[in-house]
Design a protein around this motif. Structure first.
Motif, PDB file in Angstrom:
ATOM      1  N   ASN A  32      39.918  43.964  44.780  1.00  0.00           N
ATOM      2  CA  ASN A  32      40.222  42.748  44.205  1.00  0.00           C
ATOM      3  C   ASN A  32      41.043  41.709  45.441  1.00  0.00           C
ATOM      4  OD1 ASN A  32      38.909  43.513  41.811  1.00  0.00           O
ATOM      5  ND2 ASN A  32      40.816  43.862  40.782  1.00  0.00           N
ATOM      6  N   SER A 157      42.969  43.314  33.718  1.00  0.00           N
ATOM      7  CA  SER A 157      42.163  44.320  34.777  1.00  0.00           C
ATOM      8  C   SER A 157      42.066  45.656  33.986  1.00  0.00           C
ATOM      9  CB  SER A 157      42.822  44.441  36.136  1.00  0.00           C
ATOM     10  OG  SER A 157      42.069  45.328  37.089  1.00  0.00           O
ATOM     11  N   GLY A 160      38.696  41.956  32.813  1.00  0.00           N
ATOM     12  CA  GLY A 160      38.653  40.521  33.323  1.00  0.00           C
ATOM     13  C   GLY A 160      38.652  39.385  32.158  1.00  0.00           C
ATOM     14  N   THR A 162      40.605  37.014  29.249  1.00  0.00           N
ATOM     15  CA  THR A 162      41.833  36.278  29.417  1.00  0.00           C
ATOM     16  C   THR A 162      42.304  36.396  27.691  1.00  0.00           C
ATOM     17  OG1 THR A 162      40.766  34.205  28.757  1.00  0.00           O
ATOM     18  CG2 THR A 162      41.729  34.890  31.149  1.00  0.00           C
ATOM     19  N   TYR A 185      45.512  37.669  38.287  1.00  0.00           N
ATOM     20  CA  TYR A 185      44.190  36.711  38.565  1.00  0.00           C
ATOM     21  C   TYR A 185      44.082  35.249  37.961  1.00  0.00           C
ATOM     22  CZ  TYR A 185      43.361  41.561  39.695  1.00  0.00           C
ATOM     23  OH  TYR A 185      43.418  42.929  40.055  1.00  0.00           O
ATOM     24  N   LYS A 211      46.095  37.573  45.295  1.00  0.00           N
ATOM     25  CA  LYS A 211      44.533  37.230  45.134  1.00  0.00           C
ATOM     26  C   LYS A 211      44.249  35.733  45.245  1.00  0.00           C
ATOM     27  CE  LYS A 211      45.178  41.406  42.888  1.00  0.00           C
ATOM     28  NZ  LYS A 211      44.755  42.618  43.437  1.00  0.00           N
ATOM     29  N   ALA A 290      38.431  36.588  36.276  1.00  0.00           N
ATOM     30  CA  ALA A 290      39.166  37.073  37.247  1.00  0.00           C
ATOM     31  C   ALA A 290      38.318  37.132  38.551  1.00  0.00           C
ATOM     32  CB  ALA A 290      39.719  38.425  36.797  1.00  0.00           C
TER      33      ALA A 290
END
Length: 353
Positions: A32, A157, A160, A162, A185, A211, A290
């Motif tokens: 990532n 993670s 991905g 929210t 992320y 990230k 993400a």
């Protein structure tokens, strides 16, 4: 004879994703990292570094970086704690708040496995609450676990997804300890939990420069919380945990929000295209906010997720495979450049034939 504490002998250490040597001809889509370079302003700050900054001890609180965070995110600079990567702040939180069987660490699963590793190091009891299939937040079960710390990764993670702000607000009202919203992320997402910090004195929002800011090699992260919560964490952190180089370069990157946002938009556009391409190959792909996607390959007696991971690796393409319940049939794929993503798709087309 062992020289280590029982907890250390019994625990399983965290296993990072594979890191080939720099310059190795690998399409690296497993850890990532941002496929684009850091801000030119950050690179210039590194070039202009005065040797005097290396001779002296650094600012123990990285105040210049805290001011940059304050300017970028509109939070008071004394509401910021800086860590050697956000992982260090996770470590500080568990050392400060969790202990034994009563002061538990709580989180929904699947999520970032380092939470469990750090709890085992303490040691502290862990309560893992399964996510339902739709990844809605199990608020009641999390609150009833009565954690000294409750971790929620959003975006999470490896899924991905929210967590809705209202759900996090409800959880903050109900937990008995600290609620940590891990937003590693967030630069690729459409929402943030940052407003909760001003509403609740038990909420800490965690960020990283690894990230969105393309600075995974710098090791710099930060937490935002009310000073009453940070006060206890400052007692635990190492005296000079952030070096002078990270403070200067990190502050420059934080002040270049326009560049970071432009790179994030390119990642999001590539994420949408990769998702479409994978679905055309028969993959099931979870909606992601993400810089990665979690994808389930089409069912086949000849090809499963682990076999695909190994076959891609043999072709010089690294993706992440987790051999654990609920994830053994899936691959987590970092969003690369469009060229890297196309290399992956072409390899998958060949392998799935």
């Amino acid at each position: 004879m062992s020289y280590f504490r029982t907890a250390v002998d019994e625990m399983t250490g965290y296993i990072p994703g594979e890191q080939p040597k720099p310059g190795t001809p690998i399409t690296k889509l497993n850890t990532n990292e941002n496929p684009y370079p850091p801000s030119p302003q950050a690179i210039e700050a590194l070039r202009q570094l005065d040797g005097e900054w290396l001779r002296r001890y650094p600012d123990p609180f990285a105040k210049e970086f805290c001011r940059a965070v304050s300017e970028a995110l509109n939070v008071p600079p004394d509401w910021v704690i800086v860590g050697n990567g956000s992982d260090e702040i996770l470590n500080v939180l568990i050392r400060a708040c969790a202990e034994g069987g009563d002061r538990k660490v709580v989180y929904p699963m699947p999520t970032y496995v380092l939470y469990q590793t750090l709890a085992a190091m303490q040691p502290a009891a862990v309560v893992e609450v399964p996510y339902p299939e739709d990844f809605s937040l199990p608020i009641k079960a999390l609150a009833e676990a009565k954690g000294a710390i409750t971790f929620i990764a959003s975006p999470n993670s490896p899924s991905g997804h929210t967590v809705a702000l209202d759900d996090l607000r409800k959880l903050a009202q109900q937990v008995s300890g600290v609620l940590v919203v891990d937003e590693a992320y967030v630069d690729f997402a459409e929402s943030s939990a940052l407003p909760l910090v001003s509403e609740f004195d038990n909420v800490l929002v965690l960020r990283t420069l690894s990230k969105g800011y393309s600075l995974a090699g710098l090791r710099m992260g930060f937490g935002i919380a009310q000073p009453s919560l940070l006060k206890g964490l400052f007692k635990i952190k190492d005296s000079y945990n952030i070096d002078a180089i990270a403070t200067i370069v990190g502050a420059a990157a934080m002040r270049d929000q326009a560049y970071k946002n432009a790179c994030a938009e390119k990642v999001k556009a590539s994420r949408a295209q990769l998702t479409t391409d994978l679905k055309h190959l028969g993959f099931t792909v979870l909606d992601s906010q993400a810089n990665f996607v979690l994808a389930t390959p089409p069912t086949s007696p000849q090809t499963n997720a682990e076999q695909l991971y190994l076959a891609l690796k043999a072709r010089g393409i690294l993706v992440r495979y987790f051999k654990q319940p609920g994830l053994e049939d899936k691959l987590r794929i970092t969003i690369g450049t469009d060229e890297q993503n196309q290399t992956l798709i072409e390899a998958l087309i060949s392998l799935l034939k």
